[in-house]
Design a protein around this motif. Structure first.
Motif, mmCIF file in Angstrom:
data_model
loop_
_atom_site.group_PDB
_atom_site.id
_atom_site.type_symbol
_atom_site.label_atom_id
_atom_site.label_comp_id
_atom_site.label_asym_id
_atom_site.label_seq_id
_atom_site.Cartn_x
_atom_site.Cartn_y
_atom_site.Cartn_z
ATOM 1 N N GLU A 57 0.830 -1.206 0.000
ATOM 2 C CA GLU A 57 0.000 0.000 0.000
ATOM 3 C C GLU A 57 0.866 1.258 0.000
ATOM 4 O O GLU A 57 0.553 2.248 -0.653
ATOM 5 C CB GLU A 57 -0.940 -0.011 1.204
ATOM 6 N N SER A 58 1.977 1.214 0.722
ATOM 7 C CA SER A 58 2.894 2.354 0.772
ATOM 8 C C SER A 58 3.510 2.608 -0.611
ATOM 9 O O SER A 58 3.612 3.758 -1.052
ATOM 10 C CB SER A 58 3.989 2.092 1.801
ATOM 11 N N GLU A 61 0.882 4.134 -2.882
ATOM 12 C CA GLU A 61 0.657 5.551 -2.573
ATOM 13 C C GLU A 61 1.783 6.419 -3.113
ATOM 14 O O GLU A 61 1.538 7.482 -3.687
ATOM 15 C CB GLU A 61 0.535 5.719 -1.062
ATOM 16 N N GLN A 62 3.020 5.965 -2.961
ATOM 17 C CA GLN A 62 4.157 6.739 -3.463
ATOM 18 C C GLN A 62 4.105 6.837 -4.994
ATOM 19 O O GLN A 62 4.341 7.905 -5.555
ATOM 20 C CB GLN A 62 5.473 6.097 -3.025
ATOM 21 N N GLN A 64 1.439 6.629 -6.965
ATOM 22 C CA GLN A 64 0.340 7.503 -7.361
ATOM 23 C C GLN A 64 0.694 8.975 -7.141
ATOM 24 O O GLN A 64 0.325 9.829 -7.943
ATOM 25 C CB GLN A 64 -0.929 7.142 -6.589
ATOM 26 N N THR A 65 1.414 9.270 -6.082
ATOM 27 C CA THR A 65 1.819 10.650 -5.807
ATOM 28 C C THR A 65 2.775 11.167 -6.877
ATOM 29 O O THR A 65 2.605 12.284 -7.381
ATOM 30 C CB THR A 65 2.469 10.746 -4.411
ATOM 31 N N ASP A 116 -3.942 2.036 -9.706
ATOM 32 C CA ASP A 116 -3.028 1.365 -8.782
ATOM 33 C C ASP A 116 -1.802 0.854 -9.522
ATOM 34 O O ASP A 116 -1.897 0.388 -10.659
ATOM 35 C CB ASP A 116 -3.726 0.188 -8.094
#
Length: 158
Positions: A57-58, A61-62, A64-65, A116
């Motif tokens: 998940e981390s 998130e990175q 996608q950012t 994702d």
């Protein structure tokens, strides 16, 4: 000469251990030990699964950012900021001026939606809407920076 062994009727100096119920206590002890082992392994397995899911998940998130920052910079025509988010290989292929000239000629992006990350290929599907109203799904390939470990944009495929 040694003394002869004691004959019958001599009492030993200590009592003999009890024989009855011995197997029941042994099986109870083994059962408790097995239960403790299962509980410890189960807790360890649960912790390991939790760690793997949290790490995935981390990374998502990175990724996608970084992809969001890249498309934000392109849509706001901040080409230097977008160029800084490229991986070293992409930066070696073209200079900041060449990059800015190339992306300025491309259709203007008005909005986007980042999907994702696919951890096996390190690609992120992104639905892009252009100023003309047309939509397209792009595959943004990523690479990790050798120094910081952060994700960087390495290419975009249709």
């Amino acid at each position: 000469m040694p003394a002869p062994p004691p004959g019958p009727g001599v009492t030993p100096p200590f009592a003999a251990p009890p024989v009855e119920g011995r197997t029941a206590r042994m099986w109870l002890g083994l059962g408790v030990a097995a239960l403790a082992t299962v509980l410890c392994c189960g807790a360890g397995g649960t912790a390991l699964v939790g760690l793997v899911l949290t790490q995935a998940e981390s990374l998502n998130e990175q990724a996608q950012t970084i992809v969001g920052d890249y498309f934000d910079a392109l849509s706001e025509e901040k080409y230097d900021a977008a160029y800084d988010l490229l991986c070293e290989d992409a930066q070696e292929d073209e200079s900041p001026q060449q990059f800015a000239a190339r992306v300025a000629r491309e259709p203007k992006i008005t909005s986007y939606e980042v999907g994702d990350v696919k951890l096996t290929t390190l690609t992120v599907p992104t639905d892009v809407t252009y100023a003309s109203g047309s939509r397209q799904t792009l595959e943004v390939s990523l690479a990790q920076d050798r120094g910081t470990g952060r994700f960087e944009v390495c290419g975009i495929a249709e």
